[in-house]
Design a protein around this motif. Structure first.
Motif, PDB file in Angstrom:
ATOM      1  N   ARG A   8       5.333   0.851 -17.179  1.00 32.66           N
ATOM      2  CA  ARG A   8       6.127   1.875 -16.515  1.00 32.66           C
ATOM      3  C   ARG A   8       5.294   3.100 -16.156  1.00 32.66           C
ATOM      4  NH1 ARG A   8      12.025   2.728 -18.907  1.00 32.66           N
ATOM      5  NH2 ARG A   8      12.142   3.691 -16.856  1.00 32.66           N
ATOM      6  N   ARG A   9       4.022   3.100 -16.534  1.00 32.30           N
ATOM      7  CA  ARG A   9       3.151   4.208 -16.145  1.00 32.30           C
ATOM      8  C   ARG A   9       2.902   4.166 -14.647  1.00 32.30           C
ATOM      9  NH1 ARG A   9      -1.594   5.847 -20.055  1.00 32.30           N
ATOM     10  NH2 ARG A   9      -2.670   5.775 -18.059  1.00 32.30           N
ATOM     11  N   PRO A  10       2.989   5.306 -13.954  1.00 35.33           N
ATOM     12  CA  PRO A  10       2.799   5.294 -12.506  1.00 35.33           C
ATOM     13  C   PRO A  10       1.437   4.762 -12.069  1.00 35.33           C
ATOM     14  CG  PRO A  10       3.798   7.357 -13.201  1.00 35.33           C
ATOM     15  CD  PRO A  10       3.397   6.633 -14.450  1.00 35.33           C
ATOM     16  N   ASP A  11       0.370   5.079 -12.815  1.00 30.88           N
ATOM     17  CA  ASP A  11      -0.948   4.597 -12.398  1.00 30.88           C
ATOM     18  C   ASP A  11      -1.051   3.080 -12.519  1.00 30.88           C
ATOM     19  OD1 ASP A  11      -0.783   4.834 -15.188  1.00 30.88           O
ATOM     20  OD2 ASP A  11      -2.948   5.035 -15.403  1.00 30.88           O
ATOM     21  N   VAL A  12      -0.412   2.497 -13.537  1.00 31.22           N
ATOM     22  CA  VAL A  12      -0.410   1.038 -13.680  1.00 31.22           C
ATOM     23  C   VAL A  12       0.417   0.406 -12.564  1.00 31.22           C
ATOM     24  CG1 VAL A  12       0.283  -0.876 -15.174  1.00 31.22           C
ATOM     25  CG2 VAL A  12      -0.804   1.138 -16.160  1.00 31.22           C
ATOM     26  N   MET A  13       1.537   1.022 -12.221  1.00 29.33           N
ATOM     27  CA  MET A  13       2.357   0.513 -11.133  1.00 29.33           C
ATOM     28  C   MET A  13       1.597   0.565  -9.808  1.00 29.33           C
ATOM     29  SD  MET A  13       5.977   2.307 -12.213  1.00 29.33           S
ATOM     30  CE  MET A  13       6.840   1.715 -10.767  1.00 29.33           C
ATOM     31  N   ALA A  14       0.825   1.622  -9.598  1.00 23.98           N
ATOM     32  CA  ALA A  14       0.029   1.736  -8.376  1.00 23.98           C
ATOM     33  C   ALA A  14      -1.009   0.620  -8.306  1.00 23.98           C
ATOM     34  CB  ALA A  14      -0.659   3.096  -8.314  1.00 23.98           C
ATOM     35  N   ALA A  15      -1.681   0.354  -9.412  1.00 24.76           N
ATOM     36  CA  ALA A  15      -2.679  -0.718  -9.444  1.00 24.76           C
ATOM     37  C   ALA A  15      -2.026  -2.079  -9.181  1.00 24.76           C
ATOM     38  CB  ALA A  15      -3.392  -0.723 -10.793  1.00 24.76           C
ATOM     39  N   GLU A  16      -0.810  -2.264  -9.655  1.00 18.26           N
ATOM     40  CA  GLU A  16      -0.105  -3.528  -9.414  1.00 18.26           C
ATOM     41  C   GLU A  16       0.194  -3.709  -7.924  1.00 18.26           C
ATOM     42  OE1 GLU A  16       4.015  -5.842 -10.754  1.00 18.26           O
ATOM     43  OE2 GLU A  16       3.633  -3.778 -11.375  1.00 18.26           O
ATOM     44  N   HIS A  17       0.637  -2.655  -7.267  1.00 21.54           N
ATOM     45  CA  HIS A  17       0.937  -2.756  -5.836  1.00 21.54           C
ATOM     46  C   HIS A  17      -0.331  -2.984  -5.014  1.00 21.54           C
ATOM     47  CE1 HIS A  17       5.155  -1.994  -6.186  1.00 21.54           C
ATOM     48  NE2 HIS A  17       4.979  -0.833  -6.793  1.00 21.54           N
ATOM     49  N   ALA A  22      -8.992  -6.994 -11.473  1.00 21.89           N
ATOM     50  CA  ALA A  22      -9.761  -6.396 -12.568  1.00 21.89           C
ATOM     51  C   ALA A  22      -9.359  -4.935 -12.779  1.00 21.89           C
ATOM     52  CB  ALA A  22     -11.262  -6.498 -12.277  1.00 21.89           C
ATOM     53  N   GLN A  23      -9.113  -4.209 -11.681  1.00 18.64           N
ATOM     54  CA  GLN A  23      -8.710  -2.804 -11.803  1.00 18.64           C
ATOM     55  C   GLN A  23      -7.322  -2.679 -12.422  1.00 18.64           C
ATOM     56  OE1 GLN A  23      -9.231  -1.607  -7.712  1.00 18.64           O
ATOM     57  NE2 GLN A  23     -11.275  -0.790  -8.081  1.00 18.64           N
ATOM     58  N   TYR A  24      -6.440  -3.624 -12.109  1.00 10.55           N
ATOM     59  CA  TYR A  24      -5.099  -3.610 -12.694  1.00 10.55           C
ATOM     60  C   TYR A  24      -5.172  -3.856 -14.199  1.00 10.55           C
ATOM     61  CZ  TYR A  24      -0.235  -5.031 -13.516  1.00 10.55           C
ATOM     62  OH  TYR A  24       1.041  -5.139 -13.998  1.00 10.55           O
ATOM     63  N   GLU A  25      -5.957  -4.849 -14.586  1.00  6.86           N
ATOM     64  CA  GLU A  25      -6.125  -5.128 -16.022  1.00  6.86           C
ATOM     65  C   GLU A  25      -6.776  -3.947 -16.730  1.00  6.86           C
ATOM     66  OE1 GLU A  25      -6.563 -10.017 -15.747  1.00  6.86           O
ATOM     67  OE2 GLU A  25      -8.346  -8.765 -15.940  1.00  6.86           O
ATOM     68  N   LYS A  26      -7.762  -3.308 -16.055  1.00  6.82           N
ATOM     69  CA  LYS A  26      -8.425  -2.147 -16.656  1.00  6.82           C
ATOM     70  C   LYS A  26      -7.434  -0.985 -16.803  1.00  6.82           C
ATOM     71  CE  LYS A  26     -11.738   0.554 -18.110  1.00  6.82           C
ATOM     72  NZ  LYS A  26     -12.835   0.936 -17.203  1.00  6.82           N
ATOM     73  N   GLN A  40       0.828  -1.202   0.000  1.00  8.93           N
ATOM     74  CA  GLN A  40       0.000   0.000   0.000  1.00  8.93           C
ATOM     75  C   GLN A  40       0.866   1.257   0.000  1.00  8.93           C
ATOM     76  OE1 GLN A  40      -3.162   0.623  -0.367  1.00  8.93           O
ATOM     77  NE2 GLN A  40      -3.894  -1.476  -0.435  1.00  8.93           N
ATOM     78  N   TYR A  41       1.971   1.197   0.718  1.00  5.78           N
ATOM     79  CA  TYR A  41       2.915   2.323   0.716  1.00  5.78           C
ATOM     80  C   TYR A  41       3.490   2.523  -0.680  1.00  5.78           C
ATOM     81  CZ  TYR A  41       7.518   4.495   1.270  1.00  5.78           C
ATOM     82  OH  TYR A  41       8.640   5.256   1.107  1.00  5.78           O
ATOM     83  N   PHE A  42       3.883   1.434  -1.338  1.00  5.98           N
ATOM     84  CA  PHE A  42       4.395   1.526  -2.704  1.00  5.98           C
ATOM     85  C   PHE A  42       3.327   2.079  -3.648  1.00  5.98           C
ATOM     86  CE2 PHE A  42       7.546  -2.165  -1.868  1.00  5.98           C
ATOM     87  CZ  PHE A  42       8.455  -1.269  -1.324  1.00  5.98           C
ATOM     88  N   ALA A  43       2.069   1.660  -3.431  1.00  2.19           N
ATOM     89  CA  ALA A  43       0.976   2.146  -4.282  1.00  2.19           C
ATOM     90  C   ALA A  43       0.788   3.647  -4.118  1.00  2.19           C
ATOM     91  CB  ALA A  43      -0.321   1.405  -3.950  1.00  2.19           C
ATOM     92  N   GLU A  44       0.846   4.138  -2.872  1.00  5.30           N
ATOM     93  CA  GLU A  44       0.697   5.580  -2.648  1.00  5.30           C
ATOM     94  C   GLU A  44       1.857   6.352  -3.259  1.00  5.30           C
ATOM     95  OE1 GLU A  44      -1.740   7.297  -1.660  1.00  5.30           O
ATOM     96  OE2 GLU A  44      -3.028   5.656  -1.007  1.00  5.30           O
TER      97      GLU A  44
END
Length: 465
Positions: free
Chosen positions: A282-291, A367-371, A152-156
């Protein structure tokens, strides 16, 4: 006397540090269902960039020093970005709190007990050093909770980078829009002045009988149309300034604003150097969804571990005496060791419901990560598809403006020579005016698409470029 206590504490620490088992499921395979290559319409005429877009700092991309200064101001003062930074700090603190549960908490406790009644009053003093309610993480529950907090910290942190990238793009677009609307206002004002001169000439000719009432009315129509455009663009320019001030977090020096222009803000054309997956991940929003997905997966492990027995230890060693002055004398040492076993038997389906909720959260995060990947592909493909199209539109529009202005000059000469009607001249003026306005709109669209490309391909989010 204290050997049993120290041995128990050593056993607890060794069990934790030696690595306990974990019930976290394996990471779920992601299937975002995106093509392995960019669409042909997106890559037509494109040249491979010399560097990955994610490695291009915003100062290297936006070359206008005025725009650079406004972006720097926004990074320092924008409130939305400030909230994103504070969210990272909050998530970091939450992770540290959760991580602290993985090591024993040692504390010192001093106590005085005084009692009495019919019997004489007695006093008892004690001082203890020990561990209270330390859970042996046999099935990885505490470790999974710590891992979930870490992700969650990585996602933020990724969300903060995404917020910064979005802010840079918004500032650039707002700055460009202000420049374009200022240019539209300048064109409208210049056109209004020209039309007002024509109106005065037409009124004079009308008085001398050289112009008809229709010509006079048509000229007045041109004047009022241009006057309406001046008022409209003046309002838009004021709104554009307000929007830019909000993004920058405070007043902006007038010397940093665009002066009736749509400049080329980009020094490079950021096109993808690899396949879509390499670029989008490498997009930050995709990385956040992955975390977030990894955090949800760790929570499943914690929910599974709750089905199994847990052991917690409480132990201390110290001294006890009936007199404070003799608290640490020989023969006053005391110790205690209290292991506690918690075995869940019946909880009304609570544990199973918690596991079901954790599993559902993981599936939602998947699902949100894939989206996020699919949305990123669509945004990048759209911007790439517009890239060549807008270049062609800009070239054609520039040629159209040149042709329309030449036609207006020729029509004016023919009208003055009595070879063309006033209606023909009127049409030529309208065409030239519209062509100039369309050119500014096309220039803005072309520059804004360059900014969009930089953003959707995960352009460098470095704080100072």
């Amino acid at each position: 006397m204290r050997k049993p206590v120290m041995a128990s504490l050593a056993l607890a620490v060794s069990l934790v540090l030696s690595g306990c088992s974990t019930l976290e499921p394996r990471s779920t395979e992601v299937a975002p269902a995106i093509p392995s290559q960019w669409p042909a319409t997106a890559t037509a005429g494109a040249q491979t960039a010399t560097a990955d877009v994610a490695d291009i700092g915003w100062r290297d991309f936006f070359v206008d020093p005025r725009l650079q200064a406004v972006i720097t101001q926004s990074l320092d003062n924008n409130r939305d970005l400030r909230v994103a930074v504070l969210n990272v700090e909050r998530a970091r603190a939450q992770y540290r709190i959760q991580r602290a549960d993985r090591v024993p908490a040692i504390g010192v406790q001093g106590q005085m007990t005084r009692s009495g009644g019919d019997a004489p009053v007695t006093e008892q003093f004690s001082a203890n050093l020990g561990v209270v309610e330390f859970e042996l993480d046999l099935f990885g529950r505490v470790r999974n909770l710590s891992q979930a907090a870490l992700q969650q910290y990585f996602a933020e942190a990724a969300n903060r980078r995404s917020a910064q990238l979005s802010l840079v793009a918004e500032v650039a677009n707002a700055w460009l829009t202000l420049g374009a609307d200022s240019e539209q206002l300048r064109i409208a004002q210049a056109t209004l002045a020209t039309y007002e001169d024509s109106l005065r000439l037409t009124e004079a000719r009308r008085q001398l009988g050289g112009a008809s009432a229709l010509e006079l009315s048509q000229t007045r129509t041109l004047v009022e149309t241009a006057r309406t455009d001046v008022a409209r663009f003046a309002g838009q320019v004021a709104q554009d300034r307000n929007a830019l001030v909000l993004l920058a977090g405070g007043p902006i020096d007038a010397s940093l604003l665009p002066q009736a222009e749509v400049t080329d803000v980009a020094s490079v054309r950021p096109l993808p150097a690899g396949v879509p997956g390499d670029v989008l991940l490498r997009r930050p929003d995709v990385m956040a969804a992955e975390h977030v997905l990894l955090s949800a997966n760790a929570n499943i492990g914690a929910a599974r571990a709750a089905f199994f027995p847990s052991i917690s230890l409480t132990g201390n060693i110290g001294s006890a005496s009936s007199e404070l002055s003799g608290l640490f004398d020989s023969g006053t040492r005391v110790w205690s060791f209290i292991p506690k076993l918690n075995l869940p038997i019946f909880q009304g389906g609570k544990l199973r419901a918690n596991l079901g909720m954790a599993t559902a959260d993981r599936d939602i995060a998947l699902a949100q990560y894939e989206k996020a990947i699919q949305s990123g592909f669509r945004e990048a493909a759209d911007a790439l598809a517009l890239n060549e199209s807008l270049d062609a539109q800009l070239s054609s529009q520039q040629a159209l403006v040149a042709a329309a202005e030449q036609a207006q000059q020729l029509s004016q000469a023919r009208y003055d020579a009595g070879l063309d009607s006033f209606l023909t001249l009127l049409d030529a003026r309208r065409t030239a005016y519209t062509a100039r306005q369309s050119l500014v709109s096309t220039q803005l669209a072309q520059q804004s698409n360059q900014v969009a490309l930089y953003k959707v391909l995960g352009g460098g989010w470095h704080e100072r470029g």
